[in-house]
Design an enzyme around this catalytic site. Structure first.
Site, short mmCIF file in Angstrom:
data_model
loop_
_atom_site.label_atom_id
_atom_site.label_comp_id
_atom_site.label_asym_id
_atom_site.label_seq_id
_atom_site.Cartn_x
_atom_site.Cartn_y
_atom_site.Cartn_z
N HIS A 195 6.23 3.05 -6.44
CA HIS A 195 7.18 3.88 -7.19
C HIS A 195 8.22 4.45 -6.24
CE1 HIS A 195 4.79 3.81 -10.89
NE2 HIS A 195 5.75 4.53 -11.48
N HIS A 242 -0.44 9.71 -5.48
CA HIS A 242 -0.18 9.35 -4.10
C HIS A 242 -0.25 10.57 -3.20
CE1 HIS A 242 1.00 5.14 -4.49
NE2 HIS A 242 1.66 5.46 -5.59
#
Length: 428
Positions: A195, A242
């Site tokens: 991402h 993350h």
């Protein structure tokens, strides 16, 4: 302490899940509620992430996890401090389930709704729904020259990112202490954040490709890049997907990829359009890359995503070749650059909306038709039972041709079939 030891210590601290949890608390995300009755105040309960579930490939609840000395197994235990237990009763609010494990996002209290929706927007800027609207809109309504090159960069960055994940094999941040607002990609590895990579590559490439080709102030690009990139990067920490290190690594990795490969983008696009045998080379190369990615690790949703990315890139490249050959691709001459941005009129806006709606209907028709054809055909050719589609698609012999062919035709439609229809009915 040497410089190398200091950097290693810094990396270790940036990878700690406690820092992700601290950022979530700072943004108003609190620990999961212990009971439904606890939500009596003005704060809002949410489960998972907003938006209806997207169409993702079915998972493999009983597919074997692959332990490795360098990372966590890819699958059920990725990023979890304990085994996921049975989910409780569904609550009101959005639901987003991990397609591999059936795991759902945790029930949490969000006390800062503006930040919640802002970061939900940020994470959507790296998801399939955004891509399937963003790239066609560029190609159909804005500038096919820029749109094609954006796709080339996106395919390259995402492919390298997905493969790097399966080589490094680092797990997602542990939960607890991290709160998983989104578990859609929880069965995939964590390092680097793809991402963050796409959220960095797209705005930078968009600026590099348009500045000097279109007339607009430099400050617009200098504002767009940090705003877009930081929004996507921070959203992945906020969602609990993350660590800080994953996001920083994704950002720096993208910068390195762009430094090395951006000078080649113009050459690649010209080759795709003009070389006589370009379609054969494009299809073969992307297929080989897809087969290679399927050998890196055991089954996860990233296998299908990688094949989908490669298929889309191959289809768009082949479609641009066909459009160029038939004279559908008309580029302004160099003496006309930089191009002036036309004023926004009702006619211009109406045509853009008409092209987008009609084009997306054609693209979705192609995708659904190809899906109904390719899965049974791949099962038959591979002698794999087709009565359970979810189970069948766990095999590379089914999933790779299904994703590659289906999204290859989607990409071909975006750059050739749909523009041909536009030209035929006079709205190009």
């Amino acid at each position: 302490m040497s410089l190398g030891q200091r950097l290693a210590l810094l990396a270790s601290r940036l990878q700690e899940p406690q820092r992700v949890a601290s950022f979530q608390r700072l943004c108003g995300v609190e620990v999961p509620l212990s009971s439904p009755a606890a939500d009596e105040d003005a704060e809002t309960e949410v489960r998972g992430a907003p938006g209806e579930p997207r169409r993702r490939q079915p998972g493999a609840e009983d597919s074997p996890a692959k332990p490795d000395c360098c990372g966590a197994p890819n699958g059920v235990r990725n990023g979890l401090a304990t085994e996921p237990g049975p989910t409780g009763p569904r609550r009101a609010g959005s639901q987003r389930r991990n397609s591999l494990t059936g795991e759902e996002g945790e029930l949490v209290k969000v006390s800062n709704l503006p930040l919640y929706y802002l970061f939900c927007l940020g994470t959507e800027l790296g998801n399939e729904l955004f891509y399937i609207l963003f790239f066609p809109f560029w190609i159909w309504n804005l500038d096919p020259f820029v749109g094609r090159r954006l796709v080339i960069i996106w395919v390259l960055v995402m492919y390298l990112g997905q493969c790097t994940k399966d080589i490094i094999r680092w797990p997602r941040p542990a939960s607890p202490p991290v709160i998983k607002l989104e578990v859609f990609y929880n069965s995939e590895y964590s390092m680097p954040s793809t991402h963050a990579m796409s959220g960095t590559a797209i705005p930078i490439a968009m600026f590099l490709l348009t500045y000097g080709r279109w007339q607009y102030p430099l400050i617009y690009g200098l504002i767009l890049i940090p705003c877009w990139s930081s929004l996507v990067c921070l959203s992945r920490i906020y969602m609990g997907m993350h660590s800080i290190l994953d996001v920083i690594a994704g950002f720096l990795y993208t910068i390195l990829i762009l430094i090395i490969f951006y000078p080649l983008v113009d050459l690649i696009d010209n080759f795709n359009q003009t070389y006589k045998y370009a379609p054969l080379i494009i299809i073969g190369l992307h297929l080989i890359l897809g087969i290679f990615s399927f050998t890196l690790d055991t089954w996860s949703t990233s296998r299908g995503d990688t094949a989908e990315i490669l298929g889309s890139g191959a289809g768009i490249a082949c479609g641009s070749h066909a459009a160029y050959t038939l004279g559908l691709s008309l580029e302004p001459s160099l003496h006309m650059l930089p191009l002036a941005i036309p004023p926004l009129t009702v006619t211009l806006f109406g045509k853009a909306i008409l092209r987008t709606v009609l084009g997306m209907l054609l693209v979705l028709f192609v995708r659904d038709t190809m899906k109904k054809i390719t899965i049974p055909l791949a099962c038959k050719l591979s002698s794999i039972p087709c009565h359970d589609i979810r189970q069948a698609r766990q095999h590379m012999e089914v999933e790779l041709p299904y994703r590659y062919i289906t999204y290859g035709m989607v990409g071909f439609s975006i750059t050739f079939l749909v523009p041909y229809v536009f030209s035929f009915i006079g709205i190009s």
